[in-house]
Design an enzyme around this catalytic site. Sequence first.
Site, mmCIF file in Angstrom:
data_model
loop_
_atom_site.group_PDB
_atom_site.id
_atom_site.type_symbol
_atom_site.label_atom_id
_atom_site.label_comp_id
_atom_site.label_asym_id
_atom_site.label_seq_id
_atom_site.Cartn_x
_atom_site.Cartn_y
_atom_site.Cartn_z
ATOM 1 N N LYS A 132 0.834 -1.208 0.000
ATOM 2 C CA LYS A 132 0.000 0.000 0.000
ATOM 3 C C LYS A 132 0.867 1.256 0.000
ATOM 4 C CE LYS A 132 -3.898 1.998 2.615
ATOM 5 N NZ LYS A 132 -4.687 1.883 3.868
ATOM 6 N N SER B 279 -9.467 1.978 3.194
ATOM 7 C CA SER B 279 -8.667 2.710 2.230
ATOM 8 C C SER B 279 -7.688 1.830 1.450
ATOM 9 C CB SER B 279 -7.882 3.817 2.945
ATOM 10 O OG SER B 279 -7.007 3.281 3.925
ATOM 11 N N GLY C 110 -9.138 2.353 10.594
ATOM 12 C CA GLY C 110 -10.575 2.412 10.799
ATOM 13 C C GLY C 110 -11.261 1.413 9.885
ATOM 14 N N SER D 105 -9.516 -0.248 7.441
ATOM 15 C CA SER D 105 -8.984 -0.065 6.089
ATOM 16 C C SER D 105 -8.410 -1.324 5.449
ATOM 17 C CB SER D 105 -7.911 1.032 6.090
ATOM 18 O OG SER D 105 -8.508 2.287 6.301
#
Length: 623
Positions: free
Chosen positions: A221, A297, A319, A321
């Site tokens: 990521k 995300s 949160g 992700s």
Amino acid sequence: MGCLSCWRTDRELNNVDMGKKRVMLPAEELDLSTVKYEAEIIDAPHLTGLTFRLFIKILEAPLIGPTIIAYLKKKNGMVEFLRSTVIPEPPMYKPEYPPQDPEPGTISLDEDGKPEDRVELALKCLPEYDPATSWNGDLSQFRYWKIRDYAHGYRSKLVTPSMVAERIITVIEEFSHKKPPAPLLISFDAEEVRKQAAASTKRFEEGRPLSILDGIFMAIKDDIGCHPYIMKGATTWMDETNSNNEDAVCVSRLRSCGVILVGKANMHELGMGTTGNNPNYGTTRNPHAPDRYTGGSSSGPAAIVASGICSAALGTDGGGSIRIPSSLCGVVGLKTTYGRTDIRGSLCESGTVEIIGPIASSVEDVTLVYAAILGSNPVARNILNPSPPCLPNFPSMESLNAVGSLRLGKYTPWFNDVHSTDISDKCEDILNQLSKTHGCEVVEIVIPELHEMRTAHLVSIGSEMLTGLNPDCEDGKGTELNYDTRTSMALFRSFTASDYVAAQCLRRRIMYHHMEIFKKVDVIVTPTTGMTAPKIPPSALKYGETDMQVTGYLMRFVIAANLLGLPAISVPIGYDKQGLPIGLQLMGRPWGEASILRLASVVEELCGSKKKPVSFYDVVKTS
């Protein structure tokens, strides 16, 4: 993370009324029989396109902007929680845990040892491998290639890392030419991938692979450091202010095991969103339905695994992700206990709610990657005092007996608060199967103060992100952020020091509630998300969007694991009537990764075969 997810109306606290001032009872005095579940109601506009662009101009205006933020916060009860309430608990600025008992049926790992040694030990914890299942099995039934399949293919000279690399490069380049753009990777260098693959191929030719992970392709990521790429956080400018292109600690551990790092995966800008929408580079599409979001995300990591291009990926989870996109894309995502993995070298390295964790197509592969990357930052270890890391010995009788003795906590009204009953019905079916097949006991629990928990999480992660971004925003970079990021930043700037302290008092209080629950149950079970993959509005591709109702559904069940630092895993368990993946979340005690991995493996086995994604690439094919 998702922002503004706690906005709602008509909240009634368990407290003593004194005009506007409210005094909460101490957590240990709360009578759970009086707690009534209240569905989350979020009062905020859904905006896309030019309307969203205009809204940002108004929101960032000197006088009217703060007035709008203040109105929305009051409308959704945030002022009541943070400024009108006396919270009797002292603040807890990082997770603090009581001592934990050893997990049964496990094998301990040395977090200070070599990653390749831990991976070798993890390999011995897995069931016996039968290559015929993959290489000579029923080709009509879809299955993902696992890490051990790659390793067998390499050792048997059925395929080489260099051959796989060429197929992956072709696919990645194909994605880069899509209209509209839908890249899986933000940073990619074909020659760098070829170089790593050639080195791995040579090691196999010489009979000296570094580990079972040698030659395994993984994406990282874009908020995690990975040489030779400069970390951008999916912004258009961070590479201008950040010249560091070194590996994060977790990435260096993978590299020492022979992992081939294909590049930096796409993501929601700076992790500030739950959908994966990214106007900067293009929005990654869900492999099961290209007109839908991947979730965020960690959008790119989940999509590249679900598409079959990489065996695994690293994401971050502040949160949900990792777990949200894993659920929406039909793969497995592990959120470790806070501090179990070393987050140095990532954008979240100074946070108190975020971790780095693996995404893979199976629990087996998540386990192997987890074994490679685990190991606390020595400073964090002194503070958190973690239990020694361990893994379940999956095929052992002791491990199977441990599954049968598990007590699974279910808060039914929360569990059923989903957008479609397809989700709750499928999750309920798995709980019934665990009871009938393995003897697990399902225990009804009550989790109080869920709305307060969302507020505490939002203030915590928002304040931490603002602290990290303020210098660049003061330097003029704030106006170069996406509109949804700027919406979140406007909210974060409205938080005061007293709001932050109040949030940490709530954190301690909510930790108390969960530790009490874990005296009665071993695992808390929920759907991973309250809805399956939402559709991408065409108007959102250029300017992004803000949709707090969607955010609320996607984050409904994931927050506790972040605010309290608890381990949690999302496992795919089937599909809704539209053929979209559904995930089940298992949340365990602090340092309880082995227990949730063991249970996740059993859940995976109960669910049987998976559906082939619409967008799937067989990069191992030998014919």
